[in-house]
Design an enzyme around this catalytic site. Structure first.
Site, short mmCIF file in Angstrom:
data_model
loop_
_atom_site.label_atom_id
_atom_site.label_comp_id
_atom_site.label_asym_id
_atom_site.label_seq_id
_atom_site.Cartn_x
_atom_site.Cartn_y
_atom_site.Cartn_z
CB CYS A 32 -5.16 -0.86 6.33
SG CYS A 32 -5.73 0.45 7.45
CG HIS A 310 -6.90 2.75 3.97
ND1 HIS A 310 -7.08 1.49 4.49
CD2 HIS A 310 -6.46 2.56 2.69
CE1 HIS A 310 -6.79 0.59 3.57
NE2 HIS A 310 -6.39 1.21 2.47
#
Length: 366
Positions: A32, A310
């Site tokens: 990510c 994330h």
């Protein structure tokens, strides 16, 4: 996901140019950090256009060596040439090359998006400069100074008095000047250095403007930190400050949200509230020109620490904001940007914080 996808398809058909593409990127377990940076770079239009031009000029060279630049150019070309306006692409070749190139990104640990962005831009610069030098004569000059080489397509003209820079530099590079004033003789010494992004210290309940002011605040050098003045030929008390001498076309601001805490023996994430405006005036330039910039991408770190979490990105395209979360792409509103300023409380459940900001210059060029 299906309903969101159909809404996006409808919006794209009505509000966006025919040639634009909005593709999510597959996550290969921990990528990510990479996907969020790639989305911001794809929607950095000057960078994308130069990269696609590079691809068009070099795709016939089948015997060329694969590297980070060719893999990135191939990925951007894949996206821009898709028949559909939206979908998902797996950047597998690019990720494989990244891991082969740098062992830091081989593990399945959470990686830092800023470290990746720095590595990628510097790697692209190195490749372009080597290609430029290889096209020049004599070959022994291939070790010439960084940041001073010609354009990527080998069109450098030896008669130029001023060396050209690569198109990566032309997009992102600015020049800082470190001004030091001797408090005895008042002589001011300027020392210049280039940058591809600005890393700013942050404080609770602040703004990008105040962070920039602090970045350029005056510091007194005394005691064991005295400055050696060439005119006085001795160590003297002095004042120094850092200002922007040449602002970049694309201003990348990195908020230093990860701080090492001695008592804890580890890094801690600072979820401080830092306001980043949609329109920014760059106030700390040497000539006090108040250049204006417009926000077009925000990389957001989600999580409480540097080693887990994330990354997502918000991107502005043709006056509309979109939300990219790996494979997922959705339309959003510019008011969503404010939700990532940070928390006004020291301890908060909100860990979705703006981490890297991309601004494009809207000032008139001379």
């Amino acid at each position: 996901m299906g309903a969101a996808s159909s809404r996006l398809e409808k919006a794209l058909g009505e509000q966006f140019p025919e040639g634009e593409r909005y593709f999510g990127l597959e996550n290969f377990g921990n990528t990510c950090y990479c996907n969020s940076v790639l989305q911001a770079l794809y929607f950095c239009v000057p960078f994308r256009e130069q990269l696609l031009e590079y691809y068009a000029n070099n795709k016939s060279a089948g015997d060329g060596e694969e590297n980070m630049l060719t893999c990135l150019a191939d990925l951007f070309s894949q996206i821009s040439n898709q028949k559909k306006k939206t979908g998902v692409i797996a950047p597998k070749r690019f990720i494989q090359r990244l891991k082969k190139q740098n062992e830091l990104f081989r593990s399945y640990m959470h990686q830092d998006a800023h470290e990746f962005l720095n590595f990628l831009l510097n790697e692209l610069v190195d490749i372009l400069e080597k290609e430029c030098n290889a096209a020049k004569e004599p070959p022994q000059n291939s070790s010439s100074n960084k940041n001073l080489n010609g354009p990527v397509n080998g069109q450098a003209n030896g008669s130029h008095k001023e060396p050209d820079t690569t198109w990566v530099h032309k997009c992102f590079q600015g020049i800082l000047t470190n001004q030091t004033r001797c408090l005895r003789c008042e002589t001011v010494t300027d020392r210049d250095e280039t940058f591809l992004d600005l890393s700013l210290d942050i404080e609770q309940n602040s703004s990008i403007t105040s962070c920039l002011k602090n970045f350029s605040s005056t510091e007194t050098l005394n005691a064991e930190d005295k400055f050696f003045c060439d005119k006085c030929c001795s160590l003297q008390e002095a004042q120094k400050r850092m200002k922007i001498k040449k602002p970049p076309n694309i201003l990348v601001i990195h908020l230093k949200r990860f701080k090492y805490i001695e008592q804890l023996g580890r890094y801690k994430k600072l979820s401080y509230r830092v306001v980043f405006p949609l329109e920014l005036k760059l106030i700390n330039t040497v000539d006090n020109s108040d250049l204006e910039y417009s926000l077009f991408a925000v990389l957001v770190h989600v999580g409480s620490g540097p080693n887990h979490g994330h990354y997502i990105s918000l991107v502005k395209s043709h006056n509309h904001w979109l939300f990219f979360d790996d494979e997922n792409v959705e339309m959003t509103d510019e008011s969503m940007v404010q939700t990532f300023f940070g928390s006004a409380q020291e301890f908060s459940g909100n860990t979705d914080n703006g981490y890297i900001l991309f601004y494009e210059s809207v000032a008139k060029t001379n």
